[in-house]
Each structure stands twice: as structure tokens, then as C-alpha cells.
Design a protein around this motif. Structure first.
Motif, PDB file in Angstrom:
ATOM      1  N   TYR A 101     134.467  19.440  -0.264  1.00 55.34           N
ATOM      2  CA  TYR A 101     133.401  19.003   0.642  1.00 55.34           C
ATOM      3  C   TYR A 101     133.922  18.020   1.691  1.00 55.34           C
ATOM      4  O   TYR A 101     133.608  18.133   2.875  1.00 55.34           O
ATOM      5  CB  TYR A 101     132.271  18.362  -0.161  1.00 55.34           C
ATOM      6  N   SER A 144     136.226  19.700   4.377  1.00 60.47           N
ATOM      7  CA  SER A 144     135.752  20.905   5.052  1.00 60.47           C
ATOM      8  C   SER A 144     135.711  20.689   6.562  1.00 60.47           C
ATOM      9  O   SER A 144     135.890  21.617   7.327  1.00 60.47           O
ATOM     10  CB  SER A 144     134.380  21.310   4.536  1.00 60.47           C
ATOM     11  N   PHE A 152     128.512  23.607   3.861  1.00 62.57           N
ATOM     12  CA  PHE A 152     128.748  24.877   3.181  1.00 62.57           C
ATOM     13  C   PHE A 152     127.417  25.533   2.864  1.00 62.57           C
ATOM     14  O   PHE A 152     126.437  24.884   2.566  1.00 62.57           O
ATOM     15  CB  PHE A 152     129.505  24.668   1.870  1.00 62.57           C
ATOM     16  N   TRP A 160     128.417  27.312  -2.696  1.00 54.93           N
ATOM     17  CA  TRP A 160     128.033  26.352  -3.730  1.00 54.93           C
ATOM     18  C   TRP A 160     127.431  27.012  -4.960  1.00 54.93           C
ATOM     19  O   TRP A 160     127.662  26.551  -6.078  1.00 54.93           O
ATOM     20  CB  TRP A 160     127.067  25.312  -3.159  1.00 54.93           C
ATOM     21  N   PHE A 219     124.062  19.988   0.219  1.00 56.63           N
ATOM     22  CA  PHE A 219     125.486  20.196   0.037  1.00 56.63           C
ATOM     23  C   PHE A 219     126.255  20.254   1.352  1.00 56.63           C
ATOM     24  O   PHE A 219     127.377  20.726   1.399  1.00 56.63           O
ATOM     25  CB  PHE A 219     125.734  21.466  -0.761  1.00 56.63           C
ATOM     26  N   GLY A 220     125.684  19.783   2.418  1.00 60.21           N
ATOM     27  CA  GLY A 220     126.426  19.654   3.664  1.00 60.21           C
ATOM     28  C   GLY A 220     126.588  20.950   4.414  1.00 60.21           C
ATOM     29  O   GLY A 220     125.678  21.758   4.511  1.00 60.21           O
TER      30      GLY A 220
END
Length: 84
Positions: free
Chosen positions: A52, A55, A5, A10, A2-3
């Protein structure tokens, strides 16, 4: 996955979407209920994608060039207003 974060963001976001979709499972899957569930899924996916993507606005997928900031710096450093 999820990058940038952490799971602190999440996990509640995905759990909240799952809990909000539970009332759609109470009734028989009629065309109207499936349309509402599909619309909810698409809307939720778009919102999470934009969270996302933006961000970090200077990296992909929501990459923005810092043109306005560079223009501000050039005006401040040169003392001239750039022509538009």
C-alpha cells in the motif's frame, strides 16, 4: 478504505490471508501455535502495508523525494556532472 487499489487486489489478498490462517485453527491454541499465528499476522500486515505504501512512491506514507531524477535532469540539461 484501502486507498488507490481496487477490490480486485484487496479481496483476494485478504481472503488468501484468511484461508492461510485456517490451518492454525485446527489444533488447540498452545503457546507455539499462538506464536506462529501472531508471527504470520505481523508478517502479513507488514507486507500489505509496504504494498500500500509504495503503490504511489511520491505520496504518503511511503513518500520518496525525486532527488535522483532531478539530478539526472540537471546533468542532461546543463551538460555538467554535479559535485557529490
Amino acid at each position: 478504505m484501502f486507498g488507490r487499489f481496487s477490490g480486485v487486489f484487496w479481496a483476494p489478498a485478504i481472503a488468501g490471508l484468511a484461508l492461510l490462517s485456517v490451518p492454525f485453527q485446527v489444533y488447540r491454541p498452545t503457546r507455539g501455535h499462538l506464536l506462529l499465528l501472531t508471527t504470520f499476522g505481523i508478517y502479513s500486515g507488514v507486507v500489505l502495508f509496504f504494498i500500500y505504501a509504495f503503490s504511489d512512491p511520491f505520496r504518503s506514507p511511503g513518500k520518496l523525494e525525486p532527488v535522483a531524477f532531478e539530478r539526472l535532469l540537471s546533468v542532461d540539461l546543463d551538460g555538467k556532472v554535479p559535485k557529490q
